[in-house]
Write a protein that holds these residues in place. Structure first.
Motif, PDB file in Angstrom:
ATOM      1  N   LEU A   1       0.819  -1.209   0.000  1.00  0.00           N
ATOM      2  CA  LEU A   1       0.000   0.000   0.000  1.00  0.00           C
ATOM      3  C   LEU A   1       0.853   1.260   0.000  1.00  0.00           C
ATOM      4  N   PHE A   2       2.119   1.111  -0.316  1.00  0.00           N
ATOM      5  CA  PHE A   2       3.041   2.240  -0.326  1.00  0.00           C
ATOM      6  C   PHE A   2       2.756   3.149  -1.510  1.00  0.00           C
ATOM      7  N   ARG A   3       2.686   4.456  -1.226  1.00  0.00           N
ATOM      8  CA  ARG A   3       2.529   5.461  -2.278  1.00  0.00           C
ATOM      9  C   ARG A   3       3.558   6.555  -2.050  1.00  0.00           C
ATOM     10  N   ALA A   4       4.481   6.684  -2.940  1.00  0.00           N
ATOM     11  CA  ALA A   4       5.538   7.678  -2.784  1.00  0.00           C
ATOM     12  C   ALA A   4       4.994   9.097  -2.831  1.00  0.00           C
ATOM     13  N   ASP A   5       3.825   9.259  -3.436  1.00  0.00           N
ATOM     14  CA  ASP A   5       3.276  10.604  -3.580  1.00  0.00           C
ATOM     15  C   ASP A   5       2.086  10.844  -2.657  1.00  0.00           C
ATOM     16  N   SER A   6       1.960  10.037  -1.598  1.00  0.00           N
ATOM     17  CA  SER A   6       0.829  10.218  -0.695  1.00  0.00           C
ATOM     18  C   SER A   6       0.946  11.560   0.015  1.00  0.00           C
ATOM     19  N   PRO A   7      -0.179  12.215   0.328  1.00  0.00           N
ATOM     20  CA  PRO A   7      -0.137  13.530   0.979  1.00  0.00           C
ATOM     21  C   PRO A   7       0.658  13.527   2.275  1.00  0.00           C
ATOM     22  N   SER A   8       0.475  12.481   3.096  1.00  0.00           N
ATOM     23  CA  SER A   8       1.183  12.438   4.378  1.00  0.00           C
ATOM     24  C   SER A   8       2.672  12.262   4.169  1.00  0.00           C
ATOM     25  N   ASP A   9       3.036  11.505   3.122  1.00  0.00           N
ATOM     26  CA  ASP A   9       4.452  11.303   2.842  1.00  0.00           C
ATOM     27  C   ASP A   9       5.091  12.606   2.377  1.00  0.00           C
ATOM     28  N   LEU A  10       4.385  13.326   1.514  1.00  0.00           N
ATOM     29  CA  LEU A  10       4.908  14.591   1.027  1.00  0.00           C
ATOM     30  C   LEU A  10       4.988  15.615   2.156  1.00  0.00           C
ATOM     31  N   GLU A  11       4.020  15.569   3.049  1.00  0.00           N
ATOM     32  CA  GLU A  11       4.011  16.478   4.194  1.00  0.00           C
ATOM     33  C   GLU A  11       5.231  16.226   5.078  1.00  0.00           C
ATOM     34  N   ALA A  12       5.489  14.952   5.365  1.00  0.00           N
ATOM     35  CA  ALA A  12       6.639  14.609   6.199  1.00  0.00           C
ATOM     36  C   ALA A  12       7.943  14.967   5.502  1.00  0.00           C
ATOM     37  N   GLN A  13       7.992  14.707   4.208  1.00  0.00           N
ATOM     38  CA  GLN A  13       9.212  15.002   3.464  1.00  0.00           C
ATOM     39  C   GLN A  13       9.486  16.503   3.444  1.00  0.00           C
ATOM     40  N   SER A  14       8.436  17.295   3.316  1.00  0.00           N
ATOM     41  CA  SER A  14       8.585  18.736   3.327  1.00  0.00           C
ATOM     42  C   SER A  14       9.150  19.204   4.661  1.00  0.00           C
ATOM     43  N   PHE A  15       8.650  18.625   5.743  1.00  0.00           N
ATOM     44  CA  PHE A  15       9.164  18.987   7.065  1.00  0.00           C
ATOM     45  C   PHE A  15      10.648  18.660   7.180  1.00  0.00           C
ATOM     46  N   LEU A  16      10.992  17.457   6.739  1.00  0.00           N
ATOM     47  CA  LEU A  16      12.374  17.011   6.899  1.00  0.00           C
ATOM     48  C   LEU A  16      13.326  17.866   6.079  1.00  0.00           C
ATOM     49  N   GLN A  17      12.880  18.297   4.909  1.00  0.00           N
ATOM     50  CA  GLN A  17      13.739  19.130   4.070  1.00  0.00           C
ATOM     51  C   GLN A  17      13.929  20.514   4.695  1.00  0.00           C
ATOM     52  N   LYS A  18      12.865  21.043   5.275  1.00  0.00           N
ATOM     53  CA  LYS A  18      12.946  22.368   5.882  1.00  0.00           C
ATOM     54  C   LYS A  18      13.531  22.315   7.288  1.00  0.00           C
ATOM     55  N   LYS A  19      13.418  21.133   7.928  1.00  0.00           N
ATOM     56  CA  LYS A  19      13.875  20.959   9.309  1.00  0.00           C
ATOM     57  C   LYS A  19      13.264  22.004  10.236  1.00  0.00           C
ATOM     58  N   SER A  20      11.974  22.231  10.034  1.00  0.00           N
ATOM     59  CA  SER A  20      11.274  23.207  10.876  1.00  0.00           C
ATOM     60  C   SER A  20      10.725  22.495  12.109  1.00  0.00           C
ATOM     61  N   ARG A  21      10.222  23.269  13.053  1.00  0.00           N
ATOM     62  CA  ARG A  21       9.600  22.726  14.260  1.00  0.00           C
ATOM     63  C   ARG A  21       8.172  23.290  14.371  1.00  0.00           C
ATOM     64  N   PRO A  22       7.257  22.637  15.046  1.00  0.00           N
ATOM     65  CA  PRO A  22       7.447  21.346  15.661  1.00  0.00           C
ATOM     66  C   PRO A  22       7.225  20.213  14.652  1.00  0.00           C
ATOM     67  N   LEU A  23       7.668  19.035  14.964  1.00  0.00           N
ATOM     68  CA  LEU A  23       7.483  17.883  14.104  1.00  0.00           C
ATOM     69  C   LEU A  23       6.004  17.495  14.054  1.00  0.00           C
ATOM     70  N   ALA A  24       5.552  17.205  12.847  1.00  0.00           N
ATOM     71  CA  ALA A  24       4.143  16.834  12.694  1.00  0.00           C
ATOM     72  C   ALA A  24       3.939  15.385  13.098  1.00  0.00           C
ATOM     73  N   VAL A  25       4.112  15.092  14.370  1.00  0.00           N
ATOM     74  CA  VAL A  25       3.903  13.748  14.903  1.00  0.00           C
ATOM     75  C   VAL A  25       2.651  13.773  15.764  1.00  0.00           C
ATOM     76  N   PRO A  26       1.569  13.127  15.329  1.00  0.00           N
ATOM     77  CA  PRO A  26       0.314  13.205  16.067  1.00  0.00           C
ATOM     78  C   PRO A  26       0.365  12.424  17.375  1.00  0.00           C
ATOM     79  N   HIS A  27      -0.476  12.801  18.330  1.00  0.00           N
ATOM     80  CA  HIS A  27      -0.576  12.107  19.602  1.00  0.00           C
ATOM     81  C   HIS A  27      -1.886  11.372  19.738  1.00  0.00           C
ATOM     82  N   ALA A  28      -2.573  11.202  18.646  1.00  0.00           N
ATOM     83  CA  ALA A  28      -3.863  10.518  18.709  1.00  0.00           C
ATOM     84  C   ALA A  28      -3.901   9.381  17.732  1.00  0.00           C
TER      85      ALA A  28
END
Length: 335
Positions: free
Chosen positions: A308-335
């Motif tokens: 079920l892997f999708r390289a272009d999934s919205p959540s994957d792109l969102e995480a990749q964008s964070f990692l490239q920018k290295k901004s805070r806070p990390l989009a790690v949900p608690h729910a």
């Protein structure tokens, strides 16, 4: 799909090593340190809830043996059993960078002094990575194979707090990128499934985060209870219930289905080699039985890594964008 992965429904570490070395290699686990930041109580930290007195050492007797004695004893055992010819020395127990650089150099030099040793791998934490250590890893990489296994355990901060890890998910991701940007070591991470608050959605999110990271391999563990650990007290008081095997299989299935095919898996579950110290769950005693049970489960469900892997999934792109920018806070949900 299985034909490309040695007949298995996931990408094995054996295949990863075969491509690197052109032959099958075996690990020799050794222990050279007996402490970590948590046990030392640095910055108010406490011992991880799951960690016993052996600090994840595969062979408890190793802690009382000199390094050469360990290497030669376990080399002989593995050679006799598997007719093995090539080896990696695995510095496994506790935090292997929680010591002097000079001591690390000595240990690495001893390990590499044997002609049948192809390199070494070591386990450590996201918060024990000095510049001197990173520079040394790169130096040894220039003359041998060097692999690092980072004890991330979870990308959810409430789970890390339950485990008393003493580091955050953000710190883990920063450490992974720091290692990848300054060294060329073969980098992997450890994850533990079965924490309170864990959900199917979190498992999927974990795979999506892993997909964005500059690593090559993952090692999975199920949370289990050992004697004389903080987790034993929680278990006896009814504050923690270990995951049953079928539920764990389902979590592994979900993780693998959403994981990129490029990542290799060391193993799919933890194994308690000291049966007399295992409190629960009982199935953690059965190494090969549990491994085969998970494989059979995946095959029965017709499931496999990257299904079920999708390289272009919205959540994957969102995480990749964070990692490239290295901004805070990390989009790690608690729910």
């Amino acid at each position: 799909m299985e034909k490309g992965w040695l007949g298995l429904p996931y990408h094995t570490i054996s295949e990863h090593y075969n491509k690197l070395f052109g032959e099958k290699v075996y690990k020799i686990p050794v222990s050279v340190v007996d402490d970590c930041p948590n046990r030392r109580g640095l910055k108010g930290m406490q011992t991880c809830v799951f960690c016993d007195v052996w600090g994840s050492a595969a062979n408890a007797e190793s802690l009382s043996m000199e390094l050469r004695a360990q290497i030669e004893k376990y080399h002989q055992q593995v050679s006799d059993r598997y007719k093995a010819k090539a080896f990696l020395i695995y510095f496994q127990a506790y935090t292997n960078t929680f010591t002097k650089v000079s001591a690390l150099r000595h240990n690495f030099d001893v390990a590499l002094s044997y002609p049948w040793v192809k390199g070494f791998t070591l386990g450590t934490r996201p918060d024990c990575l000095s510049k001197a250590v990173l520079d040394m890893w790169q130096e040894y990489h220039e003359k041998s194979f060097v692999a690092v296994e980072l004890g991330v355990q979870s990308f959810f901060n409430d789970e890390l707090e339950f485990m008393r890890r003493g580091h955050t998910a953000e710190a883990s991701i920063e450490a992974i990128h720091k290692i990848a940007e300054t060294t060329d070591v073969d980098l992997g991470i450890h994850l533990i499934f079965g924490n309170p608050g864990e959900t199917d959605e979190r498992i999927i999110r974990t795979a999506e985060i892993v997909n964005t990271l500059p690593i090559t391999n993952v090692k999975l563990h199920n949370m289990h209870v050992l004697k004389n650990t903080p987790l034993e007290g929680m278990y006896l008081r009814g504050e923690f219930t270990p995951m049953d095997r079928d539920t764990y299989c389902r979590r592994v299935e979900l993780f693998l289905q959403h994981l990129s095919p490029k990542f290799a898996l060391h193993r799919l579950a933890a194994y308690s080699s000291r049966w007399d110290e295992l409190v629960a769950p009982e199935w953690t005693k059965d190494k090969m039985g549990t491994h085969q049970y998970i494989i059979d489960y995946l095959r029965a469900q017709k499931s496999y890594q990257s299904q079920l892997f999708r390289a272009d999934s919205p959540s994957d792109l969102e995480a990749q964008s964070f990692l490239q920018k290295k901004s805070r806070p990390l989009a790690v949900p608690h729910a």
